[in-house]
Design a protein around this motif. Sequence first.
Motif, PDB file in Angstrom:
ATOM      1  N   ALA A   1      82.581 -28.310  18.333  1.00 33.27           N
ATOM      2  CA  ALA A   1      82.180 -27.873  16.988  1.00 33.27           C
ATOM      3  C   ALA A   1      80.755 -28.309  16.629  1.00 33.27           C
ATOM      4  N   ARG A   2      80.421 -29.554  16.939  1.00 34.09           N
ATOM      5  CA  ARG A   2      79.072 -30.031  16.605  1.00 34.09           C
ATOM      6  C   ARG A   2      78.011 -29.233  17.369  1.00 34.09           C
ATOM      7  N   PHE A   3      78.343 -28.929  18.591  1.00 33.44           N
ATOM      8  CA  PHE A   3      77.444 -28.150  19.433  1.00 33.44           C
ATOM      9  C   PHE A   3      77.226 -26.757  18.810  1.00 33.44           C
ATOM     10  N   LEU A   4      78.306 -26.177  18.286  1.00 31.61           N
ATOM     11  CA  LEU A   4      78.196 -24.848  17.669  1.00 31.61           C
ATOM     12  C   LEU A   4      77.324 -24.901  16.414  1.00 31.61           C
TER      13      LEU A   4
ATOM     14  N   ALA B   1      80.103 -29.457  26.051  1.00 35.00           N
ATOM     15  CA  ALA B   1      80.863 -28.667  25.069  1.00 35.00           C
ATOM     16  C   ALA B   1      81.923 -27.807  25.762  1.00 35.00           C
ATOM     17  N   CYS B   2      81.545 -27.184  26.872  1.00 36.49           N
ATOM     18  CA  CYS B   2      82.491 -26.304  27.575  1.00 36.49           C
ATOM     19  C   CYS B   2      83.662 -27.095  28.156  1.00 36.49           C
TER      20      CYS B   2
ATOM     21  N   LEU C   1      87.403 -26.940  13.621  1.00 39.63           N
ATOM     22  CA  LEU C   1      88.301 -26.921  14.775  1.00 39.63           C
ATOM     23  C   LEU C   1      88.695 -25.476  15.109  1.00 39.63           C
ATOM     24  N   GLU C   2      88.999 -24.700  14.053  1.00 37.11           N
ATOM     25  CA  GLU C   2      89.385 -23.295  14.290  1.00 37.11           C
ATOM     26  C   GLU C   2      88.210 -22.493  14.856  1.00 37.11           C
ATOM     27  N   ALA C   3      87.009 -22.791  14.345  1.00 42.05           N
ATOM     28  CA  ALA C   3      85.819 -22.084  14.871  1.00 42.05           C
ATOM     29  C   ALA C   3      85.611 -22.441  16.345  1.00 42.05           C
ATOM     30  N   ALA C   4      85.834 -23.705  16.647  1.00 42.65           N
ATOM     31  CA  ALA C   4      85.659 -24.150  18.037  1.00 42.65           C
ATOM     32  C   ALA C   4      86.680 -23.470  18.942  1.00 42.65           C
ATOM     33  N   VAL C   5      87.919 -23.370  18.465  1.00 40.96           N
ATOM     34  CA  VAL C   5      88.963 -22.718  19.271  1.00 40.96           C
ATOM     35  C   VAL C   5      88.583 -21.244  19.497  1.00 40.96           C
ATOM     36  N   ALA C   6      88.064 -20.592  18.462  1.00 43.97           N
ATOM     37  CA  ALA C   6      87.662 -19.178  18.599  1.00 43.97           C
ATOM     38  C   ALA C   6      86.567 -19.047  19.667  1.00 43.97           C
TER      39      ALA C   6
ATOM     40  N   GLU D   1      77.289 -35.125   6.920  1.00 44.45           N
ATOM     41  CA  GLU D   1      78.469 -35.847   7.413  1.00 44.45           C
ATOM     42  C   GLU D   1      79.689 -35.550   6.554  1.00 44.45           C
ATOM     43  N   GLU D   2      79.476 -35.546   5.209  1.00 39.13           N
ATOM     44  CA  GLU D   2      80.598 -35.219   4.314  1.00 39.13           C
ATOM     45  C   GLU D   2      81.083 -33.793   4.560  1.00 39.13           C
ATOM     46  N   GLY D   3      80.122 -32.905   4.786  1.00 37.08           N
ATOM     47  CA  GLY D   3      80.467 -31.515   5.061  1.00 37.08           C
ATOM     48  C   GLY D   3      81.300 -31.406   6.328  1.00 37.08           C
ATOM     49  N   PHE D   4      80.869 -32.110   7.348  1.00 32.43           N
ATOM     50  CA  PHE D   4      81.595 -32.094   8.619  1.00 32.43           C
ATOM     51  C   PHE D   4      83.013 -32.601   8.433  1.00 32.43           C
TER      52      PHE D   4
END
Length: 664
Positions: A435-438, A379-380, A520-525, A509-512
């Motif tokens: 994102a999936r990791f989060l 993830a990192c 993506l924005e959460a992952a960037v944060a 899956e639909e939610g993702f």
Amino acid sequence: MADGGGEPDQLAGERATAQFDVDGMKVAWAGSRHAVEVADRMARLVASDPVFRKDTRTMLSRKELFKDTLKKAAHAWKRIVELRLTEEEANLLRLYVDQPGYVDLHWGMFVPAIKGQGTEEQQKKWLPMAYKFQIIGCYAQTELGHGSNVQGLETTATFDPSADEFVMHSPTLTSSKWWPGGLGKASTHAVVYARLITEGKDYGIHGFIVQLRSLDDHSPLPGVTLGDIGGKFGSGAYNSMDNGVLRFDHVRIPRDQMLMRLSQVTREGKYVHSDVPKQLLYGTMVYVRQTIVADASKALSRAVCIAVRYSAIRKQFGSQDGGPETQVLNYKTQQSRLFPLLASAYAYRFVGQWLKWLYTDVTQKLEAKDYSTLPEAHACTAGLKSVTTSATADAIEECRKLCGGHGYLNSSGLPELFAVYVPACTYEGDNVQVARFLMKTVAQVATGKQPVGTIAYMGNIQHLMQCKSAVNTAEDWLNPAAIKEVFEARALRMAVNCAQNISKAPSQEEGFSELSPDLLEAAVAHVQLIIVTKFIEKLQEDIPGPGVKEQLQKLCSIYALHLLHKHLGDFLSTGCITARQGALANELLGKLYAQVRPNAVALVDAFDYTDHYLGSVLGRYDGDVYPALYEEAWKDPLNETVVPDGYQEHLRPLLKQQLKLSRL
Ligand SMILES: CCCCCCCC/C=C\CCCCCCCCCCCCCC(=O)SCCNC(=O)CCNC(=O)[C@H](O)C(C)(C)COP(=O)(O)OP(=O)(O)OC[C@H]1O[C@@H](n2cnc3c(N)ncnc32)[C@H](O)[C@@H]1OP(=O)(O)O
Ligand SMILES: Cc1cc2nc3c(=O)[nH]c(=O)nc-3n(C[C@H](O)[C@H](O)[C@H](O)COP(=O)(O)OP(=O)(O)OC[C@H]3O[C@@H](n4cnc5c(N)ncnc54)[C@H](O)[C@@H]3O)c2cc1C
């Protein structure tokens, strides 16, 4: 003083205003005194060798450029052997040669793939040949039809028990390998990723070592079609690399050329999976992504070095009464665009150093069969790779704009730097797979599991979901704890929002899929939080040298607060800060820019780049920009003749015709 207003002494004056010890900063940047010394020695070795000249590179044809790359790589290898350079020195030499080529993939992916996925026996057989360049290897994963979706690859490796061989085949046009660097013209071998089929069953993607070219005359082996995929963006730049196309027509390889550390096919054709996690198939990507993060700081620091030095030389406006004009570096707008990039270069450098440590740590654990830290490392590396490369590509272009018209000239070095750098956003994936990791971590936290490492903050969920920043004055933002708290709260709240919204969807899956932009924005944060945190942690170390730590503290605040300013919407909408606190952060940024201003040139000097490596007339150490620009122009092939080729055929008749018409 040079003709026409250029002022080389200007940079000496700038250096005199520095409030810190530049040598100390060089050590902080490089990581140790030893690292400064080795880098310096290798940079000078390259700069003083005429074979490594690169000033006419953008004027070479593709064929000339490729041949030049072969020449440089062979010469580099000769020097490495003659001087008995260590791996550290050799890698720095490769870096300062500064020309993408097959050696990058040979050392950066082919060798690591065999190390990570080959059995001990396979390593013993193949690595010594690779280490001595008796074979040249590349990493052939991507196909014409599939890149990101590795599970969608179509090349097949079908086991034939009667011959104890795999049959490598490209069943469709879209299964052609497409993009691998070094494949087009240089490589003799490749690690090829293909669908393993045995006993009539498809076991998915596995790695195979395949010889592609004859070791006698370099011609493709029977059944192997090979070529270069064509010219790429920009002049010079990544065109030195022979990204290639490869097709197999039922090419046979011995069974023991399947990389068998993760799984094996027995003599009888049985598929056996070992206890090693199958994600290790992607291990080479983890390795190379951490080198790409380290490279981001190098590319960014080069661009920033050019833009800062030139901005100190360049003068425009500023005097009503005919007096001296203002250095463009004194304009607040120039500072507010440039100094966050300077701070980012340092931030990426430190996070890159930490990521290298993380990778080494994970590798040692993997050797001891401890696979627990692999998901975090994945993830990192994937997240930092994605965030740092796109920010760096944008930053190089910003530096070009900050250099005005001259930045658009090839001799500024910036167009080529951009063109050579920008594919880094694409290769090794542009998705923030973090994102999936989060989402998994949020779910685990809900069950009471305590996360560790870079996601440890998520365990502080009670506090971070409700806290309000206590910042009350601009200077309160200088407190690293205040910054860390709001970055953690922002990242966690964005992740939890996503998790809650996904749980409302008909299926996960639909939610993702539906929420992927938010994810993506959460992952960037989250990734930005890692960078900020690692910068803050760096400042907790002993950093010797007068004023060095103080400068780094300012840069750390600038890095974090410019992100806060840029992503203010996130911080406000998640309720982490108030609009007033956002305004206070901006107020402090302005003050910090003013404090960095007298140190700016010295802060880029600390990167310790030679003029050769910078490759820019605007970024010259001596600041003697205008004579160099003037001189450089005359080297252009267009200036070889005073009257241009084509005059007789196209210009003269046109001019004569117009003359005749005007006389009518
Ligand atoms: C002159 C002489 C010099 C001498 C010098 C001597 C010394 C030199 C020393 C060193 C030199 C170094 C030089 C370095 C130079 C580097 C230059 C680089 C140049 C450019 C290289 C470019 C190469 C490429 O581009 S190769 C192709 C890359 N392709 C991609 O990146 C594909 C991107 N796609 C993905 O990553 C996909 O998302 C995917 C493959 C992961 C998807 O696969 P999937 O569908 O199977 O996966 P899921 O998403 O479902 O995930 C399943 C599961 O696996 C976990 N996972 C995913 N990836 C990884 C991973 N990498 N590691 C660990 N785990 C991973 C994921 O989290 C899921 O886990 P679950 O628990 O959720 O199941
Ligand atoms: C200069 C260069 C060198 C390279 N070197 C090598 C090499 O040595 N070896 C090798 O094997 N490969 C190499 N590659 C290939 C590289 O790894 C791929 O280009 C990369 O993985 C992206 O895949 P793609 O090209 O199929 O893009 P695509 O996956 O087709 O991407 C197109 C767009 O779709 C989006 N997208 C794709 N999947 C998703 C998804 N699931 N969700 C949301 N959006 C999605 C992407 O974000 C992107 O915006 C190289 C590429 C370049 C440019």
